[in-house]
Design an enzyme around this catalytic site. Structure first.
Site, short mmCIF file in Angstrom:
data_model
loop_
_atom_site.label_atom_id
_atom_site.label_comp_id
_atom_site.label_asym_id
_atom_site.label_seq_id
_atom_site.Cartn_x
_atom_site.Cartn_y
_atom_site.Cartn_z
N CYS A 104 -2.83 5.05 5.30
CA CYS A 104 -2.17 3.76 5.05
C CYS A 104 -2.98 2.63 5.53
O CYS A 104 -3.14 1.41 5.04
CB CYS A 104 -0.79 3.89 5.93
SG CYS A 104 0.38 2.33 5.50
N CYS A 203 6.49 8.61 8.52
CA CYS A 203 7.45 7.84 8.36
C CYS A 203 8.26 8.19 7.00
O CYS A 203 9.62 7.78 6.83
CB CYS A 203 7.04 6.24 8.00
SG CYS A 203 5.58 6.21 6.87
#
Length: 363
Positions: A104, A203
Protein backbone atom coordinates in the site's frame (compact mmCIF):
# COMPACT_ATOMS: atom_id res chain seq x y z
CA UNK A 1 7.62 37.07 2.44
CA UNK A 2 6.57 34.57 -0.24
CA UNK A 3 3.58 32.46 0.68
CA UNK A 4 4.36 28.82 1.40
CA UNK A 5 2.96 26.25 -0.99
CA UNK A 6 0.22 24.18 0.65
CA UNK A 7 0.96 20.71 2.00
CA UNK A 8 -1.20 17.64 1.45
CA UNK A 9 -1.79 15.51 4.55
CA UNK A 10 -2.92 11.90 4.06
CA UNK A 11 -5.51 11.66 6.86
CA UNK A 12 -6.37 8.07 7.73
CA UNK A 13 -8.73 8.94 10.58
CA UNK A 14 -6.24 7.74 13.17
CA UNK A 15 -4.43 9.68 15.86
CA UNK A 16 -1.07 9.79 14.05
CA UNK A 17 -2.11 11.47 10.81
CA UNK A 18 -4.52 13.72 12.73
CA UNK A 19 -1.68 15.01 14.94
CA UNK A 20 0.56 15.46 11.88
CA UNK A 21 -2.11 17.66 10.29
CA UNK A 22 -2.63 19.59 13.52
CA UNK A 23 1.10 20.25 14.01
CA UNK A 24 1.46 21.77 10.57
CA UNK A 25 -1.74 23.79 10.85
CA UNK A 26 -0.48 25.24 14.16
CA UNK A 27 2.80 26.16 12.49
CA UNK A 28 0.93 28.21 9.91
CA UNK A 29 1.08 25.91 6.94
CA UNK A 30 -1.75 25.87 4.43
CA UNK A 31 -2.92 22.30 5.09
CA UNK A 32 -5.16 20.25 2.82
CA UNK A 33 -6.45 16.96 4.21
CA UNK A 34 -7.13 14.01 1.94
CA UNK A 35 -8.56 10.63 2.92
CA UNK A 36 -8.35 7.65 0.61
CA UNK A 37 -11.46 5.51 0.51
CA UNK A 38 -9.91 2.19 -0.38
CA UNK A 39 -12.14 -0.34 1.31
CA UNK A 40 -15.90 -0.37 1.54
CA UNK A 41 -16.45 -1.93 4.94
CA UNK A 42 -17.62 0.11 7.91
CA UNK A 43 -15.90 -1.54 10.87
CA UNK A 44 -17.14 -1.36 14.45
CA UNK A 45 -14.32 -3.49 15.84
CA UNK A 46 -11.53 -0.99 16.65
CA UNK A 47 -8.87 -3.50 15.65
CA UNK A 48 -10.13 -3.16 12.07
CA UNK A 49 -10.96 0.55 12.15
CA UNK A 50 -7.79 1.54 10.35
CA UNK A 51 -7.24 3.65 7.28
CA UNK A 52 -9.75 1.82 5.11
CA UNK A 53 -13.14 1.83 6.80
CA UNK A 54 -15.99 4.24 6.29
CA UNK A 55 -15.81 5.07 9.99
CA UNK A 56 -12.21 6.18 9.53
CA UNK A 57 -13.31 8.59 6.81
CA UNK A 58 -15.78 10.17 9.22
CA UNK A 59 -13.11 10.45 11.92
CA UNK A 60 -10.79 12.25 9.50
CA UNK A 61 -13.58 14.59 8.44
CA UNK A 62 -14.31 15.51 12.07
CA UNK A 63 -10.65 16.26 12.78
CA UNK A 64 -10.39 18.45 9.68
CA UNK A 65 -13.45 20.37 10.82
CA UNK A 66 -11.86 21.01 14.24
CA UNK A 67 -8.63 22.16 12.58
CA UNK A 68 -10.47 24.34 10.10
CA UNK A 69 -8.76 22.83 7.06
CA UNK A 70 -10.27 21.67 3.75
CA UNK A 71 -10.78 17.93 3.55
CA UNK A 72 -11.36 15.72 0.53
CA UNK A 73 -12.23 12.05 0.15
CA UNK A 74 -11.05 10.24 -2.97
CA UNK A 75 -12.09 6.79 -4.07
CA UNK A 76 -9.08 4.56 -4.72
CA UNK A 77 -10.87 1.23 -4.34
CA UNK A 78 -9.92 -0.10 -7.76
CA UNK A 79 -6.27 0.93 -7.43
CA UNK A 80 -6.11 -0.62 -3.97
CA UNK A 81 -7.69 -3.85 -5.14
CA UNK A 82 -5.41 -4.26 -8.13
CA UNK A 83 -2.12 -3.35 -6.42
CA UNK A 84 -2.65 -4.59 -2.86
CA UNK A 85 -5.50 -7.09 -2.52
CA UNK A 86 -4.81 -9.08 -5.69
CA UNK A 87 -1.12 -9.20 -4.81
CA UNK A 88 -2.04 -10.41 -1.32
CA UNK A 89 -4.06 -13.30 -2.75
CA UNK A 90 -1.50 -14.15 -5.43
CA UNK A 91 1.34 -14.29 -2.90
CA UNK A 92 -0.49 -16.67 -0.56
CA UNK A 93 -1.42 -18.84 -3.54
CA UNK A 94 2.29 -19.02 -4.40
CA UNK A 95 3.25 -20.14 -0.90
CA UNK A 96 4.60 -16.76 0.17
CA UNK A 97 3.55 -14.46 3.02
CA UNK A 98 3.01 -10.87 1.80
CA UNK A 99 3.06 -7.59 3.69
CA UNK A 100 0.05 -5.59 2.40
CA UNK A 101 1.06 -2.42 4.27
CA UNK A 102 4.33 -2.32 2.32
CA UNK A 103 2.43 -2.77 -0.94
CA UNK A 104 0.00 0.00 0.00
CA UNK A 105 2.82 2.40 0.82
CA UNK A 106 4.66 1.55 -2.37
CA UNK A 107 1.84 1.66 -4.91
CA UNK A 108 -0.95 3.71 -3.35
CA UNK A 109 0.17 6.19 -0.70
CA UNK A 110 3.46 7.25 -2.25
CA UNK A 111 2.59 6.80 -5.90
CA UNK A 112 -1.05 7.78 -6.43
CA UNK A 113 -1.13 10.31 -3.59
CA UNK A 114 2.07 11.89 -4.84
CA UNK A 115 0.33 12.52 -8.16
CA UNK A 116 -2.58 14.13 -6.31
CA UNK A 117 -0.12 16.28 -4.37
CA UNK A 118 1.23 17.74 -7.60
CA UNK A 119 -2.26 18.18 -9.07
CA UNK A 120 -3.33 20.19 -6.01
CA UNK A 121 -0.24 22.40 -6.19
CA UNK A 122 1.18 21.15 -2.88
CA UNK A 123 4.86 21.09 -1.99
CA UNK A 124 4.88 18.11 0.38
CA UNK A 125 3.01 14.87 1.01
CA UNK A 126 2.64 14.48 4.77
CA UNK A 127 1.77 11.22 6.53
CA UNK A 128 1.63 10.08 10.13
CA UNK A 129 4.48 7.60 9.79
CA UNK A 130 7.17 7.44 12.46
CA UNK A 131 10.33 7.94 10.40
CA UNK A 132 12.66 10.78 9.41
CA UNK A 133 14.08 12.18 6.17
CA UNK A 134 17.38 14.05 6.02
CA UNK A 135 19.19 15.61 3.06
CA UNK A 136 22.87 14.71 2.87
CA UNK A 137 24.70 17.64 1.25
CA UNK A 138 27.84 15.59 0.70
CA UNK A 139 26.14 12.89 -1.36
CA UNK A 140 23.29 15.04 -2.66
CA UNK A 141 20.83 12.35 -1.64
CA UNK A 142 17.89 12.16 0.74
CA UNK A 143 18.20 9.65 3.54
CA UNK A 144 15.35 7.66 5.05
CA UNK A 145 16.05 7.25 8.75
CA UNK A 146 14.61 5.58 11.81
CA UNK A 147 12.26 7.62 13.99
CA UNK A 148 13.81 9.36 16.98
CA UNK A 149 11.71 7.17 19.29
CA UNK A 150 12.46 3.57 18.25
CA UNK A 151 9.35 2.24 20.04
CA UNK A 152 7.14 3.11 17.05
CA UNK A 153 9.72 3.32 14.25
CA UNK A 154 8.12 2.59 10.85
CA UNK A 155 11.08 3.05 8.53
CA UNK A 156 10.90 -0.69 7.78
CA UNK A 157 7.61 -0.36 5.85
CA UNK A 158 8.92 2.69 3.95
CA UNK A 159 12.13 1.06 2.67
CA UNK A 160 11.06 1.22 -1.00
CA UNK A 161 10.70 5.02 -1.20
CA UNK A 162 12.89 6.41 -3.98
CA UNK A 163 14.70 9.74 -4.09
CA UNK A 164 11.80 11.57 -5.73
CA UNK A 165 9.35 10.27 -3.13
CA UNK A 166 11.72 11.13 -0.27
CA UNK A 167 12.16 14.62 -1.71
CA UNK A 168 8.44 15.30 -1.42
CA UNK A 169 7.55 13.28 1.71
CA UNK A 170 7.36 14.69 5.23
CA UNK A 171 6.95 12.72 8.46
CA UNK A 172 6.42 15.20 11.32
CA UNK A 173 5.96 12.42 13.89
CA UNK A 174 9.45 11.09 13.27
CA UNK A 175 10.67 13.46 15.95
CA UNK A 176 8.13 12.35 18.58
CA UNK A 177 9.67 10.44 21.51
CA UNK A 178 6.80 7.93 21.80
CA UNK A 179 3.25 7.07 20.78
CA UNK A 180 2.13 8.08 24.27
CA UNK A 181 3.49 11.57 23.59
CA UNK A 182 1.51 11.70 20.34
CA UNK A 183 -1.70 10.75 22.14
CA UNK A 184 -1.07 13.34 24.84
CA UNK A 185 -0.55 15.99 22.19
CA UNK A 186 -3.82 14.94 20.50
CA UNK A 187 -5.59 15.32 23.85
CA UNK A 188 -4.06 18.76 24.35
CA UNK A 189 -5.23 19.77 20.88
CA UNK A 190 -8.78 18.57 21.58
CA UNK A 191 -8.80 15.89 18.88
CA UNK A 192 -11.55 13.30 19.24
CA UNK A 193 -9.25 10.50 18.04
CA UNK A 194 -6.74 10.93 20.88
CA UNK A 195 -7.66 7.58 22.45
CA UNK A 196 -8.59 5.73 19.27
CA UNK A 197 -6.92 2.27 19.31
CA UNK A 198 -4.33 1.43 16.71
CA UNK A 199 -5.52 -0.96 14.03
CA UNK A 200 -4.08 -4.41 14.78
CA UNK A 201 -5.37 -6.36 11.81
CA UNK A 202 -5.11 -6.29 8.02
CA UNK A 203 -7.47 -3.46 7.15
CA UNK A 204 -9.41 -5.27 4.42
CA UNK A 205 -9.78 -8.55 6.33
CA UNK A 206 -12.96 -8.37 8.38
CA UNK A 207 -13.97 -12.04 8.38
CA UNK A 208 -14.12 -13.78 11.76
CA UNK A 209 -11.80 -16.45 10.37
CA UNK A 210 -9.10 -13.90 9.57
CA UNK A 211 -7.03 -13.80 6.41
CA UNK A 212 -7.62 -17.50 5.67
CA UNK A 213 -11.39 -17.04 5.48
CA UNK A 214 -10.88 -13.92 3.35
CA UNK A 215 -8.75 -15.93 0.90
CA UNK A 216 -11.30 -18.75 0.78
CA UNK A 217 -14.08 -16.33 -0.09
CA UNK A 218 -11.96 -14.43 -2.61
CA UNK A 219 -10.38 -17.35 -4.46
CA UNK A 220 -11.46 -20.76 -3.15
CA UNK A 221 -9.68 -22.61 -5.94
CA UNK A 222 -6.24 -21.91 -4.39
CA UNK A 223 -7.09 -24.28 -1.53
CA UNK A 224 -6.53 -27.97 -2.13
CA UNK A 225 -5.81 -30.78 0.29
CA UNK A 226 -2.25 -32.03 0.36
CA UNK A 227 0.49 -33.75 2.31
CA UNK A 228 2.40 -32.55 5.35
CA UNK A 229 5.95 -33.93 5.57
CA UNK A 230 8.92 -33.58 7.89
CA UNK A 231 12.31 -32.25 6.79
CA UNK A 232 13.31 -35.73 5.53
CA UNK A 233 10.24 -35.90 3.29
CA UNK A 234 8.43 -38.46 5.41
CA UNK A 235 4.61 -37.96 5.54
CA UNK A 236 3.28 -36.82 8.92
CA UNK A 237 -0.25 -35.65 8.11
CA UNK A 238 -2.57 -33.81 5.74
CA UNK A 239 -3.37 -30.15 5.21
CA UNK A 240 -6.42 -28.34 3.82
CA UNK A 241 -4.56 -25.81 1.67
CA UNK A 242 -1.16 -24.13 1.56
CA UNK A 243 -2.59 -20.59 2.06
CA UNK A 244 -3.54 -21.69 5.59
CA UNK A 245 0.14 -21.61 6.61
CA UNK A 246 3.17 -19.39 6.94
CA UNK A 247 6.78 -20.20 7.78
CA UNK A 248 7.36 -20.22 11.54
CA UNK A 249 3.72 -21.02 12.37
CA UNK A 250 3.19 -23.30 15.35
CA UNK A 251 -0.48 -22.97 16.27
CA UNK A 252 -3.21 -24.39 14.10
CA UNK A 253 -1.11 -26.79 12.04
CA UNK A 254 -3.17 -29.76 13.19
CA UNK A 255 -0.30 -31.98 14.36
CA UNK A 256 0.56 -33.26 17.81
CA UNK A 257 4.04 -32.56 19.21
CA UNK A 258 6.71 -34.96 17.96
CA UNK A 259 8.86 -36.54 20.67
CA UNK A 260 7.17 -34.20 23.12
CA UNK A 261 8.33 -31.12 21.20
CA UNK A 262 6.10 -28.71 19.22
CA UNK A 263 6.23 -28.66 15.43
CA UNK A 264 6.60 -25.57 13.26
CA UNK A 265 6.06 -24.84 9.58
CA UNK A 266 9.52 -24.87 7.96
CA UNK A 267 8.68 -24.47 4.29
CA UNK A 268 5.79 -24.31 1.84
CA UNK A 269 6.04 -26.13 -1.49
CA UNK A 270 3.09 -24.98 -3.63
CA UNK A 271 4.19 -26.85 -6.77
CA UNK A 272 4.12 -30.11 -4.84
CA UNK A 273 1.26 -28.93 -2.60
CA UNK A 274 3.28 -29.90 0.48
CA UNK A 275 3.79 -28.27 3.88
CA UNK A 276 7.13 -29.09 5.52
CA UNK A 277 7.22 -29.13 9.33
CA UNK A 278 9.94 -29.62 11.91
CA UNK A 279 11.40 -28.48 15.21
CA UNK A 280 12.34 -24.94 16.16
CA UNK A 281 16.07 -25.36 15.55
CA UNK A 282 15.31 -26.21 11.92
CA UNK A 283 13.86 -22.71 11.52
CA UNK A 284 17.24 -21.13 12.21
CA UNK A 285 19.52 -20.06 9.37
CA UNK A 286 22.05 -17.39 8.54
CA UNK A 287 21.58 -16.70 4.82
CA UNK A 288 18.59 -15.00 3.21
CA UNK A 289 18.18 -14.70 -0.57
CA UNK A 290 16.56 -11.44 -1.71
CA UNK A 291 14.84 -10.06 -4.80
CA UNK A 292 13.21 -6.80 -5.93
CA UNK A 293 15.85 -4.68 -4.19
CA UNK A 294 15.47 -0.98 -3.35
CA UNK A 295 18.36 1.29 -2.39
CA UNK A 296 16.42 4.13 -0.80
CA UNK A 297 19.25 6.24 0.65
CA UNK A 298 22.35 5.04 -1.15
CA UNK A 299 23.61 4.40 -4.64
CA UNK A 300 23.26 0.78 -5.75
CA UNK A 301 26.26 -1.20 -4.55
CA UNK A 302 27.56 -4.65 -5.51
CA UNK A 303 30.25 -4.68 -2.81
CA UNK A 304 29.65 -6.46 0.51
CA UNK A 305 28.50 -4.00 3.18
CA UNK A 306 28.24 -4.45 6.93
CA UNK A 307 24.72 -3.64 8.12
CA UNK A 308 22.19 -4.33 10.82
CA UNK A 309 19.11 -5.96 9.36
CA UNK A 310 15.66 -7.30 10.20
CA UNK A 311 13.45 -9.77 8.35
CA UNK A 312 10.22 -8.82 10.13
CA UNK A 313 8.77 -5.50 11.25
CA UNK A 314 8.75 -6.37 14.96
CA UNK A 315 12.20 -8.00 14.99
CA UNK A 316 15.25 -6.44 16.63
CA UNK A 317 17.91 -5.67 14.04
CA UNK A 318 20.82 -8.14 13.88
CA UNK A 319 24.32 -7.65 12.49
CA UNK A 320 24.80 -9.01 8.97
CA UNK A 321 26.65 -8.56 5.68
CA UNK A 322 24.64 -7.45 2.67
CA UNK A 323 25.78 -8.71 -0.72
CA UNK A 324 24.39 -6.90 -3.77
CA UNK A 325 24.84 -7.87 -7.40
CA UNK A 326 22.71 -10.20 -9.47
CA UNK A 327 21.93 -12.50 -6.53
CA UNK A 328 21.51 -10.21 -3.51
CA UNK A 329 21.52 -11.83 -0.09
CA UNK A 330 21.96 -11.15 3.59
CA UNK A 331 24.32 -13.25 5.69
CA UNK A 332 23.64 -12.79 9.39
CA UNK A 333 26.39 -13.15 11.98
CA UNK A 334 24.09 -15.37 14.02
CA UNK A 335 21.20 -17.52 12.79
CA UNK A 336 17.79 -15.86 12.61
CA UNK A 337 14.44 -17.57 13.05
CA UNK A 338 11.73 -18.18 10.44
CA UNK A 339 13.02 -16.70 7.19
CA UNK A 340 9.71 -16.24 5.38
CA UNK A 341 9.49 -15.88 1.57
CA UNK A 342 7.38 -12.88 0.61
CA UNK A 343 8.25 -10.87 3.71
CA UNK A 344 10.62 -7.90 3.62
CA UNK A 345 14.25 -7.70 4.75
CA UNK A 346 15.57 -4.21 5.49
CA UNK A 347 19.22 -3.31 6.08
CA UNK A 348 20.36 -0.28 8.10
CA UNK A 349 23.63 1.54 8.52
CA UNK A 350 23.29 3.30 11.83
CA UNK A 351 19.92 5.07 11.77
CA UNK A 352 19.74 5.15 7.97
CA UNK A 353 17.78 2.71 5.82
CA UNK A 354 20.48 1.40 3.49
CA UNK A 355 18.54 -1.04 1.30
CA UNK A 356 15.72 -3.56 1.38
CA UNK A 357 14.19 -6.33 -0.65
CA UNK A 358 11.67 -9.15 -0.71
CA UNK A 359 12.77 -12.44 0.81
CA UNK A 360 13.03 -14.93 -2.03
CA UNK A 361 13.91 -18.13 -0.22
CA UNK A 362 15.74 -19.77 2.63
CA UNK A 363 19.07 -21.42 1.94
Amino acid sequence: MAKKAPVLVAMSGGVDSSVAAALLAKRGFDVIGLTMQIWQESQTDPRHAGCCSLGAVEDARRVARVLGIPHYVMNFKEEFRSSVIENFIDEYAAGRTPNPCVQCNKYVKFEILLQKMHELGCSKLVTGHYARIRFDKQSGRYRLMRARGNEKDQSYVLYSLDQNQLRHAWFPLGEMPSKAATRQLATNLGLSVADKPDSQEICFVSEAGGYSEFLRKSRPEIFSEGEMVDSTGAPVGRHAGIPEFTVGQRRGIGLSPKNGRPLYVLELKPKENKVVVGHVEELLQREVALTDMYWSSEEVSDAPVRVSAKIRYNMESQMATLYGGLAPRLVFDNPVKAVTPGQIAVAYRGKTVYAGGTILKRF
